[in-house]
Design a protein around this motif. Sequence first.
Motif, PDB file in Angstrom:
ATOM      1  N   GLY A  23       0.792  -1.220   0.000  1.00 34.60           N
ATOM      2  CA  GLY A  23       0.000   0.000   0.000  1.00 34.60           C
ATOM      3  C   GLY A  23       0.824   1.269   0.000  1.00 34.60           C
ATOM      4  N   MET A  24       2.140   1.124  -0.133  1.00 35.77           N
ATOM      5  CA  MET A  24       3.024   2.294  -0.192  1.00 35.77           C
ATOM      6  C   MET A  24       3.972   2.111  -1.362  1.00 35.77           C
ATOM      7  SD  MET A  24       3.804   3.314   3.699  1.00 35.77           S
ATOM      8  CE  MET A  24       3.440   5.025   3.369  1.00 35.77           C
ATOM      9  N   VAL A  25       4.594   3.219  -1.764  1.00 36.20           N
ATOM     10  CA  VAL A  25       5.611   3.182  -2.810  1.00 36.20           C
ATOM     11  C   VAL A  25       6.846   3.928  -2.337  1.00 36.20           C
ATOM     12  CG1 VAL A  25       3.922   3.042  -4.698  1.00 36.20           C
ATOM     13  CG2 VAL A  25       4.803   5.279  -3.990  1.00 36.20           C
ATOM     14  N   ALA A  26       7.952   3.654  -2.988  1.00 35.91           N
ATOM     15  CA  ALA A  26       9.192   4.399  -2.790  1.00 35.91           C
ATOM     16  C   ALA A  26       9.695   4.773  -4.176  1.00 35.91           C
ATOM     17  CB  ALA A  26      10.224   3.548  -2.049  1.00 35.91           C
ATOM     18  N   THR A  27      10.613   5.702  -4.233  1.00 34.02           N
ATOM     19  CA  THR A  27      11.182   6.082  -5.520  1.00 34.02           C
ATOM     20  C   THR A  27      12.541   5.399  -5.695  1.00 34.02           C
ATOM     21  OG1 THR A  27      12.348   8.027  -4.707  1.00 34.02           O
ATOM     22  CG2 THR A  27      10.024   8.324  -5.402  1.00 34.02           C
ATOM     23  N   TYR A  28      12.978   5.344  -6.945  1.00 31.72           N
ATOM     24  CA  TYR A  28      14.292   4.767  -7.235  1.00 31.72           C
ATOM     25  C   TYR A  28      15.377   5.524  -6.472  1.00 31.72           C
ATOM     26  CZ  TYR A  28      12.001   2.333 -11.091  1.00 31.72           C
ATOM     27  OH  TYR A  28      11.173   1.532 -11.830  1.00 31.72           O
ATOM     28  N   PHE A  64       9.049   6.358 -10.255  1.00 34.98           N
ATOM     29  CA  PHE A  64       9.912   7.504 -10.511  1.00 34.98           C
ATOM     30  C   PHE A  64       9.642   8.604  -9.486  1.00 34.98           C
ATOM     31  CE2 PHE A  64       9.858   5.655 -14.864  1.00 34.98           C
ATOM     32  CZ  PHE A  64      11.213   5.459 -14.995  1.00 34.98           C
ATOM     33  N   ALA A  65      10.547   9.565  -9.420  1.00 36.57           N
ATOM     34  CA  ALA A  65      10.480  10.641  -8.428  1.00 36.57           C
ATOM     35  C   ALA A  65       9.215  11.482  -8.522  1.00 36.57           C
ATOM     36  CB  ALA A  65      11.710  11.542  -8.553  1.00 36.57           C
ATOM     37  N   ASP A  66       8.572  11.488  -9.685  1.00 36.95           N
ATOM     38  CA  ASP A  66       7.334  12.254  -9.848  1.00 36.95           C
ATOM     39  C   ASP A  66       6.087  11.376  -9.727  1.00 36.95           C
ATOM     40  OD1 ASP A  66       7.385  10.842 -12.221  1.00 36.95           O
ATOM     41  OD2 ASP A  66       7.288  12.613 -13.515  1.00 36.95           O
ATOM     42  N   GLY A  67       6.277  10.106  -9.360  1.00 40.74           N
ATOM     43  CA  GLY A  67       5.150   9.195  -9.179  1.00 40.74           C
ATOM     44  C   GLY A  67       4.770   8.403 -10.414  1.00 40.74           C
ATOM     45  N   ARG A  68       5.493   8.642 -11.529  1.00 38.03           N
ATOM     46  CA  ARG A  68       5.196   7.866 -12.737  1.00 38.03           C
ATOM     47  C   ARG A  68       5.625   6.412 -12.566  1.00 38.03           C
ATOM     48  NH1 ARG A  68       8.430   9.100 -16.957  1.00 38.03           N
ATOM     49  NH2 ARG A  68       9.808  10.231 -15.552  1.00 38.03           N
ATOM     50  N   LEU A  69       4.926   5.539 -13.279  1.00 38.13           N
ATOM     51  CA  LEU A  69       5.283   4.134 -13.300  1.00 38.13           C
ATOM     52  C   LEU A  69       6.355   3.903 -14.355  1.00 38.13           C
ATOM     53  CD1 LEU A  69       1.740   2.513 -13.061  1.00 38.13           C
ATOM     54  CD2 LEU A  69       3.286   3.196 -11.221  1.00 38.13           C
ATOM     55  N   ALA A  70       7.075   2.810 -14.218  1.00 42.46           N
ATOM     56  CA  ALA A  70       8.150   2.486 -15.151  1.00 42.46           C
ATOM     57  C   ALA A  70       7.582   1.890 -16.432  1.00 42.46           C
ATOM     58  CB  ALA A  70       9.122   1.504 -14.504  1.00 42.46           C
ATOM     59  N   ALA A  71       7.814   2.561 -17.543  1.00 45.31           N
ATOM     60  CA  ALA A  71       7.354   2.038 -18.837  1.00 45.31           C
ATOM     61  C   ALA A  71       7.973   0.671 -19.110  1.00 45.31           C
ATOM     62  CB  ALA A  71       7.702   3.016 -19.953  1.00 45.31           C
ATOM     63  N   GLY A  72       9.161   0.459 -18.589  1.00 46.72           N
ATOM     64  CA  GLY A  72       9.851  -0.808 -18.801  1.00 46.72           C
ATOM     65  C   GLY A  72       9.681  -1.792 -17.657  1.00 46.72           C
ATOM     66  N   PHE A  73       8.595  -1.683 -16.906  1.00 47.33           N
ATOM     67  CA  PHE A  73       8.377  -2.621 -15.788  1.00 47.33           C
ATOM     68  C   PHE A  73       8.507  -4.044 -16.322  1.00 47.33           C
ATOM     69  CE2 PHE A  73       5.447  -5.039 -12.932  1.00 47.33           C
ATOM     70  CZ  PHE A  73       6.200  -4.915 -11.778  1.00 47.33           C
ATOM     71  N   ALA A  74       9.500  -4.756 -15.835  1.00 42.90           N
ATOM     72  CA  ALA A  74       9.908  -6.032 -16.415  1.00 42.90           C
ATOM     73  C   ALA A  74       8.899  -7.160 -16.247  1.00 42.90           C
ATOM     74  CB  ALA A  74      11.248  -6.459 -15.810  1.00 42.90           C
ATOM     75  N   PHE A  75       7.921  -6.981 -15.404  1.00 38.67           N
ATOM     76  CA  PHE A  75       7.032  -8.100 -15.094  1.00 38.67           C
ATOM     77  C   PHE A  75       5.609  -7.823 -15.551  1.00 38.67           C
ATOM     78  CE2 PHE A  75      10.593  -7.845 -12.186  1.00 38.67           C
ATOM     79  CZ  PHE A  75      11.237  -9.040 -12.493  1.00 38.67           C
ATOM     80  N   GLY A  76       5.480  -7.342 -16.803  1.00 41.75           N
ATOM     81  CA  GLY A  76       4.159  -7.146 -17.386  1.00 41.75           C
ATOM     82  C   GLY A  76       3.854  -5.736 -17.839  1.00 41.75           C
ATOM     83  N   GLY A  77       4.816  -4.833 -17.735  1.00 35.14           N
ATOM     84  CA  GLY A  77       4.608  -3.460 -18.178  1.00 35.14           C
ATOM     85  C   GLY A  77       3.899  -2.611 -17.131  1.00 35.14           C
ATOM     86  N   PRO A  78       3.719  -1.317 -17.438  1.00 36.34           N
ATOM     87  CA  PRO A  78       3.146  -0.392 -16.460  1.00 36.34           C
ATOM     88  C   PRO A  78       1.703  -0.731 -16.081  1.00 36.34           C
ATOM     89  CG  PRO A  78       3.450   0.693 -18.573  1.00 36.34           C
ATOM     90  CD  PRO A  78       4.111  -0.649 -18.666  1.00 36.34           C
ATOM     91  N   GLU A  79       0.968  -1.380 -16.981  1.00 33.30           N
ATOM     92  CA  GLU A  79      -0.402  -1.760 -16.637  1.00 33.30           C
ATOM     93  C   GLU A  79      -0.409  -2.788 -15.508  1.00 33.30           C
ATOM     94  OE1 GLU A  79       0.846  -2.053 -19.826  1.00 33.30           O
ATOM     95  OE2 GLU A  79       0.024  -0.175 -20.596  1.00 33.30           O
ATOM     96  N   PHE A  92      -4.339   6.507  -7.835  1.00 32.62           N
ATOM     97  CA  PHE A  92      -3.582   7.271  -8.815  1.00 32.62           C
ATOM     98  C   PHE A  92      -4.241   8.614  -9.085  1.00 32.62           C
ATOM     99  CE2 PHE A  92      -2.073   3.056  -9.217  1.00 32.62           C
ATOM    100  CZ  PHE A  92      -0.796   3.140  -9.744  1.00 32.62           C
ATOM    101  N   LEU A  93      -3.407   9.583  -9.433  1.00 34.05           N
ATOM    102  CA  LEU A  93      -3.895  10.896  -9.847  1.00 34.05           C
ATOM    103  C   LEU A  93      -4.501  10.765 -11.248  1.00 34.05           C
ATOM    104  CD1 LEU A  93      -0.775  12.920  -8.639  1.00 34.05           C
ATOM    105  CD2 LEU A  93      -3.017  12.801  -7.511  1.00 34.05           C
ATOM    106  N   ASP A  94      -5.223  11.771 -11.678  1.00 38.18           N
ATOM    107  CA  ASP A  94      -5.856  11.748 -12.992  1.00 38.18           C
ATOM    108  C   ASP A  94      -4.864  11.550 -14.132  1.00 38.18           C
ATOM    109  OD1 ASP A  94      -8.361  12.037 -11.862  1.00 38.18           O
ATOM    110  OD2 ASP A  94      -8.418  14.210 -12.152  1.00 38.18           O
ATOM    111  N   ASP A  95      -3.636  12.006 -13.942  1.00 39.16           N
ATOM    112  CA  ASP A  95      -2.634  11.869 -15.006  1.00 39.16           C
ATOM    113  C   ASP A  95      -1.872  10.542 -14.956  1.00 39.16           C
ATOM    114  OD1 ASP A  95      -0.930  12.229 -12.839  1.00 39.16           O
ATOM    115  OD2 ASP A  95      -0.072  14.106 -13.568  1.00 39.16           O
ATOM    116  N   GLY A  96      -2.289   9.624 -14.075  1.00 37.88           N
ATOM    117  CA  GLY A  96      -1.692   8.293 -14.026  1.00 37.88           C
ATOM    118  C   GLY A  96      -0.531   8.138 -13.070  1.00 37.88           C
TER     119      GLY A  96
END
Length: 110
Positions: A23-28, A64-79, A92-96
């Motif tokens: 239920g939490m995230v951290a940045t790289y 990422f530092a701005d809350g974006r997901l990794a486009a290259g998420f190795a285990f199935g992509g950002p979805e 998530f915010l409206d901008d994803g």
Amino acid sequence: MADKNREGFFESVYEMVAQVPSGMVATYGQIAKLVGESRRARYVGYALHVNPQPGVIPCHRIVFADGRLAAGFAFGGPEAQRELLEAEGVEFLDDGRVDLTRYRWPAGVM
């Protein structure tokens, strides 16, 4: 980074990422700082891309530092990353992007 140093760094990254609660995230960059290598955020990404224990080491909780997901998420992509986070209650915010003000793990954050 020499192979021996890389292996030790990767292990430190895996140990730190394993501590990020559901239920939490951290940045790289946050993970890099917590393992004592504040200028190695990109290397954190490399380590997580070859995560030896997906599902055990919760690399989906790193964004990422701005809350974006990794486009290259190795285990199935950002979805897939988004689905895993939403299943843990992360919204998530409206901008994803993940709302870091609500869901960022406070460890090491000033």
